[in-house]
Structures are given as structure tokens and as C-alpha cells.
Design a protein around this motif. Structure first.
Motif, short mmCIF file in Angstrom:
data_model
loop_
_atom_site.label_atom_id
_atom_site.label_comp_id
_atom_site.label_asym_id
_atom_site.label_seq_id
_atom_site.Cartn_x
_atom_site.Cartn_y
_atom_site.Cartn_z
N ARG A 110 -0.21 -8.34 -4.90
CA ARG A 110 1.19 -7.94 -4.81
C ARG A 110 1.32 -6.44 -5.11
O ARG A 110 2.07 -5.71 -4.46
N MET A 111 0.56 -5.99 -6.10
CA MET A 111 0.58 -4.56 -6.47
C MET A 111 0.16 -3.71 -5.27
O MET A 111 0.75 -2.67 -4.97
N ASP A 112 -0.84 -4.19 -4.58
CA ASP A 112 -1.37 -3.51 -3.42
C ASP A 112 -0.31 -3.41 -2.30
O ASP A 112 -0.11 -2.35 -1.71
N GLU A 113 0.38 -4.51 -2.05
CA GLU A 113 1.46 -4.51 -1.04
C GLU A 113 2.54 -3.49 -1.41
O GLU A 113 3.01 -2.72 -0.58
N LEU A 114 2.92 -3.53 -2.68
CA LEU A 114 3.99 -2.64 -3.13
C LEU A 114 3.54 -1.19 -3.06
O LEU A 114 4.32 -0.30 -2.73
N GLN A 115 2.26 -0.94 -3.37
CA GLN A 115 1.76 0.43 -3.29
C GLN A 115 1.81 0.95 -1.86
O GLN A 115 2.15 2.10 -1.61
N THR A 116 1.47 0.09 -0.91
CA THR A 116 1.51 0.49 0.49
C THR A 116 2.92 0.90 0.89
O THR A 116 3.13 1.93 1.54
N ALA A 117 3.90 0.10 0.45
CA ALA A 117 5.30 0.42 0.78
C ALA A 117 5.73 1.72 0.08
O ALA A 117 6.43 2.56 0.65
N LEU A 118 5.28 1.89 -1.17
CA LEU A 118 5.61 3.10 -1.92
C LEU A 118 5.09 4.34 -1.20
O LEU A 118 5.78 5.37 -1.07
N TYR A 119 3.87 4.23 -0.70
CA TYR A 119 3.23 5.33 0.00
C TYR A 119 3.95 5.62 1.32
O TYR A 119 4.21 6.78 1.65
N ALA A 120 4.28 4.55 2.03
CA ALA A 120 4.96 4.71 3.31
C ALA A 120 6.34 5.33 3.11
O ALA A 120 6.76 6.21 3.85
N GLU A 121 7.03 4.87 2.08
CA GLU A 121 8.38 5.36 1.80
C GLU A 121 8.36 6.84 1.41
O GLU A 121 9.18 7.64 1.87
N GLY A 122 7.44 7.18 0.51
CA GLY A 122 7.27 8.59 0.13
C GLY A 122 8.41 9.22 -0.64
O GLY A 122 8.61 10.44 -0.59
N LYS A 123 9.16 8.40 -1.38
CA LYS A 123 10.32 8.94 -2.09
C LYS A 123 10.25 8.83 -3.61
O LYS A 123 11.06 9.42 -4.32
N GLN A 124 9.34 8.00 -4.11
CA GLN A 124 9.27 7.78 -5.55
C GLN A 124 7.79 7.78 -5.97
O GLN A 124 6.92 7.51 -5.16
N ALA A 125 7.58 8.03 -7.25
CA ALA A 125 6.21 7.97 -7.78
C ALA A 125 6.20 7.13 -9.05
O ALA A 125 7.23 6.93 -9.69
N LEU A 126 5.03 6.62 -9.39
CA LEU A 126 4.87 5.84 -10.62
C LEU A 126 3.80 6.51 -11.48
O LEU A 126 2.70 6.78 -11.00
N LEU A 127 4.16 6.79 -12.72
CA LEU A 127 3.22 7.40 -13.65
C LEU A 127 2.91 6.42 -14.77
O LEU A 127 3.82 5.91 -15.43
#
Lengths: 267, 267
Positions: free
Chosen positions: B40-57
Motif C-alpha cells: 500500500r505504501m508503494d502504491e501511495l508513493q507512486t501517486a505522490l510522485y506522479a502528483e508532485g505537489k507534496q513531500a513526506l519527511l
């Protein structure tokens, strides 16, 4: 199929017919094979990190859709992220353009103990830059020697370099770009400019041929990877990487000085 | 067990007894659970990358041997390395010391679309620096507010922050440091200085308590992770990360403008 490095000075054929290979076993078997190589890669990376004396730099170049991202995910995603860094080189920033083309690349060279993956690289400066005539010919012509000297500096200083050109056929690229248009989870990857690059197919073939001919050296070899099929592509790259790591032969440092005293203090 | 963020202003107990938890299922089952969260983390990371608007630290802090490296490998090693960067903060260099303590940290903040993991962080500047009195008290006392202001800047600019303190007991640390001495593949991790840090156990407990009390905020919360057992530790961290990504709710961008025209050009 086992990849062979491009011989220095040779200009390997880059036609559509060499973009494909026969997959030698069923998908499940190839996946198992890749997983096994991946485990060995992981062991070797741990030793490389522990040793802290050498680095491995992997350069990935390809046309759009040839699978750089998916290769990184499937081959290098197996490594411990503490010791593996991917750098994606995009269109240079205003600041980067005020420096020589190797300036930003030098900063991303993997430090000792680690593996660095370049997703595109300084080779764009003799590919897109050449095809689109972004600088005069005299400038990009001089870059092959500058690149060789730069890579020589790195290899003389503990960095092993492997360069992969993921080679796809024109039909396979069309297929993949269409896939991007049709899949809502891939549409974000589609870039209208990729179509313009596709129109310059032959110019890029020519530019890639010069890259291979002029910058494949014994110390920093290029490999042309038939990339129309994804599983063989991953397997072939993983094999070259593991063999290079085996040759680098990283060793765990011996026991710390004062081992017995430390044991006593912790008893 | 589900981790709860440290309440702002609260000083959670950091005794040996809270370093352990009951593992709620067998190893195989917990591993399966972690793998499922990992997907699930992997799926969400892909969407995060595609979206390109937010980051997680993600900030990881811990005493020696508490498992920062192994957490990174086992939890974040599941992510696509193109969109995940680990930064390990070591003893500051001479240049870094000529800047404020947040200078080097700011440079390593993950860009939009990516996940950044800090293996140690700016919190060392109120931990080791405080315990060893490397700067006057007045200087490190002011840092809690400076850190909160810095993290506020980041969260106001699209960066979600999660901070984990991996908490082990004194006995478990002894066990792990001894393991390092006994295993030739782990001896390189042993650092004689770790024994000196171990002697200052209570001072560190005190310093960590202040970190938790003064810098756990609703926007950048701390989690105290019972870390004596590795599998529950991984599971608890992975759960918090996935929940945060779900809340960030990254979305794939829609189809590119001109979709039909591109389809026609590629037909």
C-alpha cells in the motif's frame, strides 16, 4: 543472453532488430533468477557499505519509454536505500547552466561505500543538446573527451562505472507511449515533447552511436541493453551489476582494535 | 499496538519497561502484515510522485543499536528509490559548522513528490550536543523554538513530517552491541565511542524527554516506538507512515490536454 561491453571505438548497430531478444525461460523462472541475483547484489552492497572504500556509479540512458524508471524500481529497488542514491537529471536550472555541464554531475557522484544511479546523466549534453543544437557543434564535439577525462578521474579514485543504454524499437516505443495515454495511472508520465523527440528518431540514433563509439572505455564501458522485453532487460542489467560488484570484491573490515576489552566492558 | 503521537508538552516515560511490547501474532504473520502495508505504501508513493505537489519527511532518532539502519532497510527499502532519499547525518564537517545547525538539514528536505528519510537529524543538535556540552546551554536551549519554526515552515509548504524515536532498553542495547562484536559481518558497525554514550544513558534519556516535550507538535508529531522487538517495531512504523500517506491523499493528475490528438498521432 549475456551483455558484452561495447568495444572502444566500435559503433554497434542500433536498429530495431537488436532491441529484442528471445526470453530464455518462462516469466516465473526469470523472475526467480532476478530475485536470486538481487539477493547476491544486496549482500555485496552491504559489504561495500561496510568496507567504505569504493563506490559504484551506474548510468542509465534511453529514449522515452524505454524503461529507465522501471529498471531502477525493479533492479535497484532491491538495495538498501541507506547505501543507494538515485539522481534524476532534468533540464538544467539557470544556475546549472552558468556552470560547465559536468558541475552538477560531479556533485552527485556516489561517495565511497555507496551505489549511485544516474537516471539520465551528463550524456544528455551530447544527446538532446546535440540533436536540438542547443550549443555550437564545436562545443559538444569537445565534450566526448571531457567526459572521458572526467570518468577517468572517477575510476582512478575508487569509483567503478557501468553505463547502460536501454535500446527499444520504434514500434515498441509507440506501444508504450500509447499505453501511457490509455492508463490513468500512467498519463502523468506522458509528455507532449516526447512526440517531437520521436520525430527525431534517426538523429538520436546517430547521436547515441557516437556516444557509444567515443565514450565506451575499458574503465567505463557502455552496454547496449535490448529493452523491448522487460524481464530479460532487468536480468541482463542485474547480471552485469553483480559481476562488477564481485570484481570490486568488497570486504568487511576486520574486528575493531581492543575487541576483548570491549567484550569485557559489555559483559 | 498502534502508536500514538506524543501530546504537545507531554513528557512520556522513557524507562526500560516501555521499550518492549507483546508481539500480537507469530513472526510469519507479522511479516505478511508488514509486506501488505508495504504494498500500500508503494502504491501511495507512486501517486505522490506522479502528483508532485507534496513531500513526506521522516525523521529517525535513536540510541546506538536501536535499529535505525534496519528500519530503513526493512520499512523504506520497499519504496521506489527514484522517489525516496535517505540522508544520514554524521558529525558536522568544518564547513557545516560555519553555518547554523539547520543549514545542512534544509538542503536535504525532500522535494515535492518524494519521501525523505533522515537517519539522525537536526535533533542531534539538542541531543549529543547538549549531553557533551558542545555549545553553551543558552545556545541549545534556543534551538527547540528554532526547530519548531523550521518544521512549521516546511509543513506550511507542503511537507508532511513524522518523527520516530526508536526506544530500546539498556539491556537490549548491551545485547546488540555484543552481537556487533561477535559477528564478523557486523563488527564494522561497532564504534568504541558508543560505549561512552552508553555510560551517559540517563543524560540522554533526559535530553530525549525534552525533545519530545518541546518539539512534538500537531503538525510535526513525535512517536515513541518500543524497539526491543524488531518485527513489531517495523509494523508500527509502517502503519503510521501509511496512515499519513492516506491522509495526504495524493492523486494522479488527470489526462494531458490534447489527449485525443496525441492518440491520433500515435495511431
Amino acid at each position: 543472453m549475456k551483455l558484452q561491453p561495447v568495444k572502444p571505438g566500435a559503433a554497434p548497430a542500433l536498429g530495431d532488430e537488436v532491441a529484442d531478444v528471445t526470453q530464455e525461460a518462462g516469466d516465473a523462472e526469470v523472475r526467480k533468477h532476478i530475485a536470486k541475483i538481487g539477493e547476491r547484489m544486496d549482500e555485496l552492497q552491504t559489504a561495500l557499505y561496510a568496507e567504505g572504500k569504493q563506490a559504484l556509479l551506474i548510468v542509465l540512458q534511453a529514449r522515452d519509454g524505454a524503461g529507465k524508471d522501471s529498471t531502477i524500481r525493479r533492479v535497484f529497488g532491491r538495495l538498501n536505500p541507506v547505501g543507494c542514491m538515485v539522481t534524476s537529471f532534468k533540464v538544467p536550472t539557470a544556475l546549472e547552466l552558468r556552470h560547465d555541464f559536468l558541475w552538477r554531475v560531479h556533485q552527485a557522484v556516489p561517495p565511497k561505500g555507496t551505489i549511485g544511479v544516474f537516471n539520465r546523466s551528463h550524456y544528455e549534453d551530447v544527446l538532446v543538446v546535440r540533436v536540438h543544437q542547443l550549443v555550437p557543434e564545436k562545443v559538444w564535439r569537445a565534450r566526448y573527451d571531457q567526459i572521458n577525462a572526467f570518468e577517468h578521474l572517477l575510476t582512478q579514485n575508487g569509483v567503478t562505472i557501468l553505463k547502460f543504454f536501454l535500446h527499444i524499437s520504434k514500434d515498441e516505443q509507440k506501444e508504450r507511449l500509447r499505453e501511457r495515454l490509455d492508463d490513468p495511472a500512467k498519463q502523468w508520465k506522458f509528455n507532449a515533447a516526447d512526440l517531437g523527440e520521436r520525430d527525431k528518431w534517426d538523429e538520436y540514433t546517430h547521436a547515441y552511436t557516437d556516444v557509444l563509439r567515443l565514450t565506451s572505455t575499458p574503465e567505463a564501458p557502455w552496454y547496449v541493453v535490448p529493452a523491448d522485453k522487460k524481464l530479460p532487460r532487468d536480468a541482463m542489467i542485474a547480471e552485469v551489476v553483480v559481476e562488477a560488484l564481485e570484481r570490486m570484491d568488497p570486504r568487511f573490515p576486520g574486528p575493531p582494535e581492543g575487541l576483548e576489552e570491549f567484550r569485557r566492558l559489555l559483559s
